[in-house]
Design a protein around this motif. Structure first.
Motif, PDB file in Angstrom:
ATOM      1  N   THR A 199      32.358  47.826  39.432  1.00 52.85           N
ATOM      2  CA  THR A 199      33.172  47.263  38.279  1.00 52.85           C
ATOM      3  C   THR A 199      31.967  46.562  37.374  1.00 52.85           C
ATOM      4  OG1 THR A 199      35.079  46.601  39.688  1.00 52.85           O
ATOM      5  CG2 THR A 199      34.881  45.416  37.571  1.00 52.85           C
ATOM      6  N   SER A 200      30.965  45.856  37.603  1.00 47.27           N
ATOM      7  CA  SER A 200      30.005  45.450  36.876  1.00 47.27           C
ATOM      8  C   SER A 200      29.335  46.433  36.071  1.00 47.27           C
ATOM      9  CB  SER A 200      29.112  44.301  37.527  1.00 47.27           C
ATOM     10  OG  SER A 200      28.198  45.000  38.815  1.00 47.27           O
ATOM     11  N   ARG A 201      29.057  47.694  36.671  1.00 48.85           N
ATOM     12  CA  ARG A 201      28.341  48.792  36.149  1.00 48.85           C
ATOM     13  C   ARG A 201      29.194  49.717  35.381  1.00 48.85           C
ATOM     14  NH1 ARG A 201      25.216  51.282  41.669  1.00 48.85           N
ATOM     15  NH2 ARG A 201      24.030  48.979  42.120  1.00 48.85           N
ATOM     16  N   THR A 202      30.375  49.628  35.256  1.00 47.71           N
ATOM     17  CA  THR A 202      31.447  50.483  34.772  1.00 47.71           C
ATOM     18  C   THR A 202      32.178  49.713  33.734  1.00 47.71           C
ATOM     19  OG1 THR A 202      31.310  51.833  36.737  1.00 47.71           O
ATOM     20  CG2 THR A 202      32.977  52.502  34.935  1.00 47.71           C
ATOM     21  N   HIS A 203      31.846  49.735  32.462  1.00 49.00           N
ATOM     22  CA  HIS A 203      32.758  49.117  31.513  1.00 49.00           C
ATOM     23  C   HIS A 203      34.143  49.674  31.461  1.00 49.00           C
ATOM     24  CE1 HIS A 203      29.023  46.833  30.120  1.00 49.00           C
ATOM     25  NE2 HIS A 203      28.455  48.077  29.932  1.00 49.00           N
ATOM     26  N   GLY A 204      35.007  48.656  31.253  1.00 52.30           N
ATOM     27  CA  GLY A 204      36.477  49.123  31.045  1.00 52.30           C
ATOM     28  C   GLY A 204      37.173  49.172  32.534  1.00 52.30           C
ATOM     29  N   SER A 205      36.599  48.972  33.579  1.00 57.00           N
ATOM     30  CA  SER A 205      37.160  48.883  34.924  1.00 57.00           C
ATOM     31  C   SER A 205      37.405  47.622  35.499  1.00 57.00           C
ATOM     32  CB  SER A 205      36.225  49.740  35.878  1.00 57.00           C
ATOM     33  OG  SER A 205      35.049  48.951  36.271  1.00 57.00           O
ATOM     34  N   TYR A 206      38.239  47.514  36.431  1.00 54.19           N
ATOM     35  CA  TYR A 206      38.787  46.206  36.957  1.00 54.19           C
ATOM     36  C   TYR A 206      39.390  46.669  38.184  1.00 54.19           C
ATOM     37  CZ  TYR A 206      43.198  47.707  34.647  1.00 54.19           C
ATOM     38  OH  TYR A 206      44.242  48.334  34.238  1.00 54.19           O
ATOM     39  N   ILE A 207      39.680  45.640  39.099  1.00 63.31           N
ATOM     40  CA  ILE A 207      40.080  45.477  40.343  1.00 63.31           C
ATOM     41  C   ILE A 207      41.556  44.987  40.435  1.00 63.31           C
ATOM     42  CG2 ILE A 207      39.685  44.770  42.821  1.00 63.31           C
ATOM     43  CD1 ILE A 207      37.062  44.355  42.243  1.00 63.31           C
ATOM     44  N   GLU A 208      42.480  45.788  41.097  1.00 64.52           N
ATOM     45  CA  GLU A 208      43.681  45.423  41.137  1.00 64.52           C
ATOM     46  C   GLU A 208      44.074  45.480  42.583  1.00 64.52           C
ATOM     47  OE1 GLU A 208      48.030  47.281  40.321  1.00 64.52           O
ATOM     48  OE2 GLU A 208      46.535  48.392  39.196  1.00 64.52           O
ATOM     49  N   GLU A 209      44.713  43.955  43.094  1.00 65.95           N
ATOM     50  CA  GLU A 209      44.868  43.732  44.449  1.00 65.95           C
ATOM     51  C   GLU A 209      46.376  43.720  44.733  1.00 65.95           C
ATOM     52  OE1 GLU A 209      42.190  41.153  46.745  1.00 65.95           O
ATOM     53  OE2 GLU A 209      40.980  40.792  45.038  1.00 65.95           O
ATOM     54  N   THR A 210      47.037  44.066  45.777  1.00 63.20           N
ATOM     55  CA  THR A 210      48.303  43.718  46.103  1.00 63.20           C
ATOM     56  C   THR A 210      48.046  43.371  47.838  1.00 63.20           C
ATOM     57  OG1 THR A 210      48.592  45.895  46.755  1.00 63.20           O
ATOM     58  CG2 THR A 210      49.205  45.351  44.610  1.00 63.20           C
ATOM     59  N   GLU A 211      49.432  43.056  48.278  1.00 64.19           N
ATOM     60  CA  GLU A 211      49.313  42.464  49.841  1.00 64.19           C
ATOM     61  C   GLU A 211      48.510  43.685  50.653  1.00 64.19           C
ATOM     62  OE1 GLU A 211      52.576  41.133  53.003  1.00 64.19           O
ATOM     63  OE2 GLU A 211      53.230  41.637  50.893  1.00 64.19           O
ATOM     64  N   MET A 212      48.696  44.774  50.368  1.00 60.89           N
ATOM     65  CA  MET A 212      48.238  45.782  51.331  1.00 60.89           C
ATOM     66  C   MET A 212      47.325  46.920  50.617  1.00 60.89           C
ATOM     67  SD  MET A 212      49.596  45.484  54.406  1.00 60.89           S
ATOM     68  CE  MET A 212      49.246  46.978  54.937  1.00 60.89           C
ATOM     69  N   LYS A 213      46.958  46.553  49.518  1.00 61.31           N
ATOM     70  CA  LYS A 213      45.924  47.737  48.954  1.00 61.31           C
ATOM     71  C   LYS A 213      45.179  47.027  47.949  1.00 61.31           C
ATOM     72  CE  LYS A 213      48.492  49.399  44.955  1.00 61.31           C
ATOM     73  NZ  LYS A 213      49.867  48.705  44.938  1.00 61.31           N
ATOM     74  N   VAL A 214      43.916  47.733  47.717  1.00 64.13           N
ATOM     75  CA  VAL A 214      43.021  47.313  46.716  1.00 64.13           C
ATOM     76  C   VAL A 214      42.651  48.527  45.919  1.00 64.13           C
ATOM     77  CG1 VAL A 214      40.539  46.539  46.181  1.00 64.13           C
ATOM     78  CG2 VAL A 214      41.959  45.599  48.102  1.00 64.13           C
ATOM     79  N   LEU A 215      42.841  48.288  44.478  1.00 64.06           N
ATOM     80  CA  LEU A 215      42.906  49.307  43.603  1.00 64.06           C
ATOM     81  C   LEU A 215      41.536  49.253  42.716  1.00 64.06           C
ATOM     82  CD1 LEU A 215      43.879  52.295  42.549  1.00 64.06           C
ATOM     83  CD2 LEU A 215      45.775  50.881  41.258  1.00 64.06           C
ATOM     84  N   TRP A 216      40.870  50.094  42.551  1.00 56.85           N
ATOM     85  CA  TRP A 216      39.662  50.153  41.389  1.00 56.85           C
ATOM     86  C   TRP A 216      40.124  51.014  40.415  1.00 56.85           C
ATOM     87  CZ3 TRP A 216      35.905  53.591  39.410  1.00 56.85           C
ATOM     88  CH2 TRP A 216      34.752  52.869  38.638  1.00 56.85           C
ATOM     89  N   GLN A 217      40.563  50.541  39.226  1.00 55.45           N
ATOM     90  CA  GLN A 217      41.256  51.025  38.138  1.00 55.45           C
ATOM     91  C   GLN A 217      40.192  51.302  37.005  1.00 55.45           C
ATOM     92  OE1 GLN A 217      43.494  52.896  36.606  1.00 55.45           O
ATOM     93  NE2 GLN A 217      44.941  51.704  37.730  1.00 55.45           N
ATOM     94  N   TYR A 218      39.968  52.716  36.657  1.00 58.03           N
ATOM     95  CA  TYR A 218      38.959  52.930  35.693  1.00 58.03           C
ATOM     96  C   TYR A 218      39.740  53.766  34.457  1.00 58.03           C
ATOM     97  CZ  TYR A 218      38.934  57.584  37.863  1.00 58.03           C
ATOM     98  OH  TYR A 218      39.190  58.560  38.358  1.00 58.03           O
ATOM     99  N   ARG A 219      40.910  53.335  34.154  1.00 62.26           N
ATOM    100  CA  ARG A 219      41.431  54.320  33.163  1.00 62.26           C
ATOM    101  C   ARG A 219      40.776  54.031  31.718  1.00 62.26           C
ATOM    102  NH1 ARG A 219      47.857  53.086  32.965  1.00 62.26           N
ATOM    103  NH2 ARG A 219      47.579  53.776  34.716  1.00 62.26           N
TER     104      ARG A 219
END
Length: 965
Positions: free
Chosen positions: A922-942
């Motif tokens: 995330t620190s290397r890719t501008h526009g990306s962020y992390i999305e966390e829920t109870e059962m998953k971790v999603l790396w969002q780069y849209r």
């Protein structure tokens, strides 16, 4: 009766000419037989079907007293132009490698006989057998006794039981035929062994190899034949109109136009009538600037009918806004990677606005060398709306004419950047048509193309075609990148009907093929012009004027993109470095007036004149500059200048299709002959800018970067001192492409690709959606079955139990994922999610009240989010986080819901590891962020850069797989 297929080697045909077979007894030409060719078989033409030839009885063939006319099949070839008889074949139609007579000399009597009345091709019937198939080969212009080559293709299967007389006659005829044809082949192949032959011997070259690569299957499933129709759409028709003083109109093919080539297809051409170079300027009613007078349009249409050309009539003022305003003022600079941010004349109104400040312009010019004045483009007070409206209005007029000319099954081939959105209008009205779009200009990078305000509409218009073509893959790559970055579309290789793979863009279930094939020229047309007496006289006159000097020549339009000043600076650097060449070298620079470029034309002309004066002041007579109109530098005048020159300089800073290097190569092809080597001239070399499209195919040219004057000077020096061996090698290398890829081969190759595009005509699998220029074609999979609403309603009413699966986002509530900003706010909890409307809650409650219904809502939301919005509805089931948690329907409204886990939560140590890795990316890719829920971790780069985001996503996938395995 024998079946015979006729083939003829026709290398001397010109543009617009067709060849027909005429029997000797068909005096009035009531039954001419056309011959056709393809890209892979040229220059061989053949009849579409075999012809039945009546065989005389055996007694007639063996009787020596019977005249030869009864023992042979006589015919000749006629040349038609624009569907009308033009002339008979003649000796000059024969290629240079054909041997005529024992010593290869053509007598004056033979030439005169060919011009006044052609002799016939004689096919001896004694070589033919009943119910057999033969191929007869001729060379156009070569007639006489042994001018016919007969090849036996297959034997007819006959019953095994034969009478003795039948077998005896069969054996006798076979032996006679075999010995006769063997003698023919022996004479043809062994002329050098047996010395001078009696009669004429014709050399037949083998059919050239296929145009496609050897890796493809030998049998191509896609073919083009005379039953195929083609509608060619271009800004201007490839014809030249003439109007006599008494008001009569005549037309002829514009052989300089790329689309004037003739094929065996049924071709209809659609475009604007260009009379005396009219480009939409308004003049008096009868003036050329006003176009064809309205009361004479019917005469022009009748004049163009034999050429299968259909004009599009447009008001001159509207066409001026379309052509000069939008095409040349907006699209042309952008397509050539040019954007004007700073303009010398502001468009604002008010006191003092529009004043020119020479001191500012002079100080700033050194930093804006790539800034080309382009008219009204960005932020011009709303005038872009008017130009865009004109562009759409003219395109609609084109679409009306194309629809009128279209027949079911026809291919539609649209040419040029003038008609980029025409596929949108055509796909809406004739969705079953296969539409191809070919651009003859460069295509810019995405950073340049995105600066135009109508970028999405232009791209969607192009993607409504079934095939998009470019001259170079570089341009196709830019187009793919624009579609990826601006529309989010992916591209890749897909299997084609020929067994290979085609580059295509995936859009709405459709595959739009993207091809890159560079066009060529027609050497036969240029050779005829080079042999004309006027061309030779003009070329000799130029050589005599500059006798003893090395002649450099250049033909360019007077606009900044052509790089004329850079060329002159390179010549100045050369003479400064090599003073021994002063007075021994001359540059003939022809500048074609480009009035449509406006201020850019005036600025370029002024700069060129200043540089020419500076060079001639320092070294008198070094540069001869001549400005002329486009009509004064047509193909014949151009070929004379290219023939007289030793070296040609083509140095644009950005250019699309430029055929001058190819024409120059043909003009000096004789440099490879013994006579050409003895003239003492170091001629035939081309100095070519690396920014021109033909650089990729003209490998024998000297390639330079025009922005580097020392490099240009070095190339000029190399051209004038080059060794003889290297010069011959470079000319051969350049001539290889020019002679192999002709205009006709290029066109047929593109048409084969277009015809091979798969397009489902089923309206349920190939449909349209959208309004205006947002209209797009939607394609479904081959196994797709459309939902029948009536059947669903009937089944619903009669069913005793029903399972209803309902999506959450986009169905029950608005889809928050469509907006990237909204989704980011939801993840960071700075904005609450959307909630179902009361009407939606009431509808779901009604469905759940029916005891025969089982309603399940499926969502990627978390458990608490679904419980908050839908938890009070009785008898409703929910699946959260894409099925990770499932809550079955329950009648309780207020009780706590019971959730079942699809995967046990025994070990969650992976979570901290995955988050740590994702934080690094995330620190290397501008526009990306992390999305966390109870059962998953999603790396969002849209929101990240599309290409870089995909690369990082693949890398993080490999990283997680190695760590968490």
């Amino acid at each position: 009766v024998a079946q015979v297929e006729f083939r003829a080697r026709c290398e001397g045909l010109r543009h617009g000419e067709d060849v027909f077979l005429i029997r000797s007894d068909d005096i009035n030409m009531t039954n001419p037989e056309p011959l056709y060719t393809t890209a892979s078989s040229f220059p061989w033409y053949k009849t579409l079907n075999s012809r039945a030839v009546q065989l005389p009885p055996e007694t007639v063939l063996q009787n020596e007293t019977v005249e030869n006319s009864l023992k042979s099949f006589s015919y000749r070839y006629a040349i038609f132009r624009a569907g009308v008889f033009h002339r008979w074949e003649r000796l000059s139609d024969g290629p240079g490698d054909v041997t005529i007579g024992g010593d290869g000399d053509v007598t004056m009597e033979d030439e005169m006989a060919s011009e006044t009345g052609p002799t016939y091709h004689e096919m001896p019937l004694r070589h033919l057998i009943d119910r057999e198939l033969y191929v007869v080969q001729n060379v156009l212009g070569v007639t006489g006794g042994n001018s016919v080559d007969i090849e036996h293709i297959r034997q007819h299967s006959e019953p095994e039981v034969k009478t003795a007389d039948t077998l005896l006659n069969r054996t006798h005829r076979n032996n006679s035929s075999a010995s006769s044809m063997g003698a023919l082949r022996s004479n043809r192949n062994s002329a050098s062994s047996f010395g001078a032959l009696s009669g004429k011997s014709v050399g037949f070259t083998a059919t050239p190899p296929p145009f496609h690569s050897k890796g493809l299957p030998k049998k191509q499933p896609v073919h083009l034949n005379s039953t195929d129709g083609l509608v060619v759409v271009s800004a201007f028709l490839p014809v030249v109109l003439h109007r006599s003083d008494d008001g009569e109109w005549s037309a002829d093919w514009d052989y300089e136009a790329l689309l004037s080539m003739q094929t065996h297809l049924r071709v209809t051409r659609v475009g604007i009538v260009k009379w005396r170079g009219w480009h939409g300027n308004r003049g008096n009613d009868a003036s050329p600037e006003g176009g064809v007078p309205r009361n004479e349009r019917g005469k022009v249409e009748a004049c163009l009918r034999p050429f299968n050309c259909v004009p599009v009539w447009i008001d001159p003022c509207l066409f001026g806004d379309f052509y000069n305003g939008f095409c040349k003022g907006v699209l042309w600079p952008v397509l050539h990677n040019v954007t004007s941010v700073y303009k010398s004349t502001p468009q604002a109104s008010g006191p003092g606005c529009g004043k020119h400040h020479p001191e500012v312009q002079g100080d700033f010019s050194d930093y804006t060398m790539d800034d080309v004045g382009q008219g009204l483009i960005h932020g011009d007070g709303g005038q872009e709306t008017e130009l865009w409206a004109s562009y759409n209005a003219v395109t609609r007029l084109y679409a009306d004419v194309v629809v009128q000319c279209f027949n079911e099954g026809d291919l539609i081939w649209v040419h040029g950047f003038h008609l980029l959105i025409l596929p949108s209008y055509l796909s809406r009205r004739i969705p079953m048509a296969k539409v191809g779009l070919f651009l003859h200009t460069p295509f810019p990078s995405s950073e340049i193309f995105r600066t135009i305000w109508c970028r999405e509409d232009l791209l969607r218009g192009m993607l409504n075609a079934d095939q998009v073509g470019f001259h170079l893959y570089e341009y196709a790559r830019h187009f793919l990148t624009c579609c990826r970055r601006l529309l989010g579309l992916n591209s890749g290789m897909i299997p084609d009907t020929a067994g290979g793979h085609t580059l295509a863009i995936d859009t709405n279930g459709r595959h739009v093929a993207v091809t890159s094939i560079h066009a060529g020229i027609e050497p036969s047309v240029l050779n005829q012009i080079l042999q004309h007496s006027v061309t030779l006289e003009k070329a000799n006159s130029i050589r005599n004027q500059f006798q003893g000097k090395v002649v450099l020549c250049a033909i360019d339009r007077l606009e900044s993109l052509k790089g004329i000043p850079l060329k002159l600076l390179g010549l100045e650097r050369f003479l400064t470095r090599c003073p021994e060449w002063i007075g021994k070298i001359v540059l003939i620079q022809v500048g074609i007036s480009a009035f449509e470029r406006g201020d850019d034309f005036i600025k370029t002309k002024r700069e060129v004149v200043e540089l020419v004066d500076r060079l001639n002041t320092t070294w008198p007579g070094t540069v001869h500059f001549q400005e002329c109109a486009e009509s004064e530098m047509r193909l014949q005048q151009r070929m004379a200048l290219l023939r007289a020159a030793d070296v040609v300089l083509v140095m644009p800073i950005r250019d699309g299709l430029n055929l001058i290097p190819l024409e120059f190569t043909i003009a000096h092809q004789d440099a490879l002959t013994e006579i050409g080597k003895r003239d003492g001239r170091k001629r035939g070399l081309c100095i070519l800018s690396e920014f021109s499209s033909c650089t990729r195919v003209m490998r024998g040219a000297l390639h330079v970067n025009p922005w580097r004057a020392p490099e240009v000077a070095t190339a000029i020096h190399a051209a004038v001192v080059i060794s003889e061996d290297e010069r011959m090698r470079r000319i051969k290398c350049a001539l290889e492409f020019v002679s192999r890829v002709t205009t006709q081969r290029w066109a047929l190759a593109v048409m084969l690709d277009l015809k091979g595009v798969h397009k489902d005509v089923n309206p349920m699998k190939n449909t349209g959606a959208g309004l205006g220029l947002g209209y797009r074609r939607l394609a479904m999979n081959t196994d797709f079955t459309a939902l029948d609403v009536d059947t669903v309603i009937k089944s619903y009413r009669t069913a005793r139990s029903r399972l209803i699966l309902v999506d959450y986002g986009g169905t029950i509530v608005s889809n928050d994922n469509l907006d990237t900003l909204t989704r980011f706010q939801l993840v960071k909890q700075s904005k609450g999610p959307s909630s179902p409307t009361p009407a939606m809650i009431s509808t779901l409650t009604s469905l759940c009240e029916d005891k025969r219904n089982i309603v399940m809502v499926i969502s990627g939301k978390e458990k608490h989010s679904l419980e908050r919005t839908l938890g009070k509805i009785p008898n409703i089931g929910m699946a959260a986080e894409h099925g990770m948690f499932i809550s079955w329907p329950t009648k309780s409204k207020h009780g706590k819901r019971r959730w079942e886990h699809l995967v046990p939560e025994s070990d969650r140590s992976w979570r901290s590891i995955a988050v740590s890795i994702m934080e690094v990316y995330t620190s290397r890719t501008h526009g990306s962020y992390i999305e966390e829920t109870e059962m998953k971790v999603l790396w969002q780069y849209r929101d990240a850069d599309p290409e870089f985001g995909n690369i990082q996503a693949k890398e993080i996938e490999d990283h997680l797989a190695n760590v968490l395995r």
